[in-house]
Design a protein around this motif. Structure first.
Motif, mmCIF file in Angstrom:
data_model
loop_
_atom_site.group_PDB
_atom_site.id
_atom_site.type_symbol
_atom_site.label_atom_id
_atom_site.label_comp_id
_atom_site.label_asym_id
_atom_site.label_seq_id
_atom_site.Cartn_x
_atom_site.Cartn_y
_atom_site.Cartn_z
ATOM 1 N N ALA A 355 0.833 -1.204 0.000
ATOM 2 C CA ALA A 355 0.000 0.000 0.000
ATOM 3 C C ALA A 355 0.866 1.252 0.000
ATOM 4 N N THR A 356 0.270 2.365 -0.427
ATOM 5 C CA THR A 356 0.948 3.656 -0.409
ATOM 6 C C THR A 356 -0.071 4.762 -0.170
ATOM 7 N N LEU A 357 0.387 5.860 0.438
ATOM 8 C CA LEU A 357 -0.463 7.022 0.659
ATOM 9 C C LEU A 357 -0.099 8.189 -0.259
ATOM 10 N N LEU A 358 1.057 8.102 -0.938
ATOM 11 C CA LEU A 358 1.535 9.211 -1.779
ATOM 12 C C LEU A 358 1.755 8.711 -3.208
ATOM 13 N N TRP A 359 1.086 9.370 -4.173
ATOM 14 C CA TRP A 359 1.267 9.007 -5.573
ATOM 15 C C TRP A 359 2.387 9.829 -6.208
ATOM 16 N N ASN A 360 2.949 9.286 -7.278
ATOM 17 C CA ASN A 360 4.129 9.878 -7.905
ATOM 18 C C ASN A 360 3.825 11.258 -8.489
ATOM 19 N N SER A 373 7.523 5.712 -0.496
ATOM 20 C CA SER A 373 6.271 5.840 0.254
ATOM 21 C C SER A 373 5.494 4.535 0.370
ATOM 22 N N ALA A 374 5.881 3.520 -0.377
ATOM 23 C CA ALA A 374 5.150 2.249 -0.354
ATOM 24 C C ALA A 374 5.575 1.412 0.845
ATOM 25 N N GLU A 410 4.181 -7.078 10.163
ATOM 26 C CA GLU A 410 5.607 -7.064 9.823
ATOM 27 C C GLU A 410 5.797 -6.140 8.617
ATOM 28 N N ASN A 411 6.105 -4.884 8.873
ATOM 29 C CA ASN A 411 6.298 -3.912 7.800
ATOM 30 C C ASN A 411 7.765 -3.864 7.365
ATOM 31 N N ASP A 412 7.980 -3.601 6.070
ATOM 32 C CA ASP A 412 9.337 -3.625 5.533
ATOM 33 C C ASP A 412 10.069 -2.299 5.697
#
Length: 475
Positions: A355-360, A373-374, A410-412
């Motif tokens: 998932a991401t909250l910020l688009w390119n 951001s992912a 478990e986040n990367d």
């Protein structure tokens, strides 16, 4: 003298007869559904000013005077049954009674629990409430319950946060203002108070109850704007096995610049359910395997390429998910202790998501993530729910329900978190049905919650990131 003896004998006979008639006859009975012939639990049985309630096997016991007696049988969702029986004492044995109740087909007699913590007809509920039945969920091939909630008037899901009548506003990560329950027990995460819709077992659903309005008095501060109660089911007399497999495609974006992959995103899955009764055991086993590409862009590596094929075992797009879920409901109905049952429910899910909250950017990068951001999350989420229920012969019900819920994200990006939630609730319920008191239900209980959470991002001022919370209440 002779006359006096006759009077004395007659008097003794009358007294003995009156005493015999005044003695209560022990009655054991069982109530069945007239159409399915399944035993009915929770039926209120009234006779001669006395009450009893049927246990999970549909059985009850009561003592009433001998002679012609009128019995009243009542259960929400069924037509009231009034039937007379000629009660005769069979000596040292108990009098056996059997009755059959007819289901009330009126659409307003859907039975709900969430509105008052006891079973009642939806037609008697004084709050705004929506009930989603299991056949509707299954016929629409609902993958997770949030999809069905999105189609419920007044309910919307924004970034997995439930909103009811816009009363909660947007509160991502700040704790849900809509209480999400499974079998009347909370399932919001212990760290951020967030629901996980993919965790709820749609393969084993009885119905979903949605209260549209504040319910904090019954369910705490998380129910500021409403309640979503997901209720699972126990088996009927006839065993059931159901397997559903599906595969679907996403439509292309409306702008050509947003479509920079050559194959259509897909999703597929399979779910199964088996339920049966075996002696005194009620058993339900279910599971689900699910893969979803999502409708957003794929992950692009350092040399500008991305995977250009469908792989149901990888989450290689933003908003993609791969998950597996197993669940089980077990209940034992004690044969030697009428009205007593105990069991354990459990549900576990393993998922891999991106998932991401910020688009390119807003043109050709609308569906790709801004660099760094992912977040990829490998999640374990599970519950274990032991419970005990006891129906007394006097029409009372005692229940003890507990839950251990464990969440491990478990986040990367070194922003993982872990939480355990321990929940316990004792409830007493008494239904009154006498000549002077009609349709009165008394419900009371105590609740305790303990939360132990640890996180790498939100430490709460503690070096190890540990935080605890305790909540106690009575009603």
């Amino acid at each position: 003298m002779e006359f006096g003896k006759r009077v004395l004998v007659s008097l003794i006979f009358c007294i003995a007869t009156s005493f015999a008639l005044a003695q209560n006859v022990a009655i054991e009975g069982v109530i069945y559904d007239k159409s399915t012939l399944e035993p009915l639990p929770g039926v209120v049985v009234s006779c001669a000013g006395k009450n009893a309630a049927t246990n999970p096997d549909g059985k009850f016991s009561i003592g009433v005077p001998a002679g012609l007696q009128e019995f009243t049988f009542q259960l929400t969702g069924y037509k009231k049954l009034v039937q007379s029986f000629n009660i005769q004492s069979p000596g040292d044995q108990t009098f056996q009674l059997v009755a059959y109740m007819e289901e009330d087909k009126h659409e307003f007699n859907v039975v709900v629990v969430s509105a008052g913590k006891f079973e009642q007809s939806i037609g008697d509920v004084t709050v705004s409430m929506e009930v989603i039945q299991a056949p509707l969920i299954q016929n629409r091939n609902t993958v997770q319950i949030s999809e069905m909630l999105q189609q419920t008037p007044g309910v919307s899901i924004v970034d997995d946060e439930p909103q009811i009548r816009a009363g909660s506003g947007y509160s991502f990560g700040a704790g849900s203002r809509v209480a999400v329950l499974m079998d009347d027990l909370p399932v919001l995460s212990g760290d951020a108070g967030k629901p996980s819709w993919g965790f709820l077992p749609v393969e084993n659903v009885s119905q979903v109850e949605v209260i549209k309005g504040a319910s904090s008095v019954l369910y705490g501060s998380s129910a500021l704007s409403g309640v979503v109660n997901f209720r699972t089911s126990f088996p009927a007399d006839t065993p059931l096995t159901r397997i559903i497999a599906y595969h679907g495609l996403y439509s292309a974006p409306q702008t050509d610049s947003a479509k920079y992959w050559s194959y259509t995103p897909m999703r597929s899955g399979i779910q199964f359910l088996h339920s049966r009764r075996e002696g005194q055991w009620d058993m339900v086993f279910g599971g689900n395997l699910y893969s979803d590409d999502g409708a957003l862009g794929p992950v692009i590596d350092s040399i500008g390429t991305y995977k250009d094929k469908y792989d149901p075992f990888d989450a290689d797009r933003y908003d993609a998910t791969v998950s597996g879920r197993m669940n089980m409901n077990l209940r034992y109905r004690f044969k030697n202790i009428e009205g007593l049952s105990a069991g354990i429910n459990t549900n576990w899910r393993r998922s891999n998501g991106l998932a991401t909250l910020l688009w390119n950017n807003t043109s050709d990068g609308l569906f790709s993530a801004y660099e760094g951001s992912a977040t990829r999350t490998l999640q374990w989420l599970g519950t274990i729910d032991p419970f005990i229920t006891y129906f007394t012969s006097g029409g009372s019900k005692h229940s003890l329900r507990t839950r251990w819920q464990s969440l491990d994200n478990e986040n990367d990006n070194d922003q993982g978190n872990f939480s355990d939630v321990y929940y316990g609730e004792y409830q007493y319920q008494k239904q009154f049905e006498t000549e002077k008191i009609r349709d009165l239900t008394l419900t009371g209980g105590v609740v305790g919650i303990f939360t132990d959470a640890r996180g790498e991002l939100f430490t709460g001022g503690n070096p190890d990131g540990s935080n605890t919370a305790r909540n106690y209440a009575s009603y």
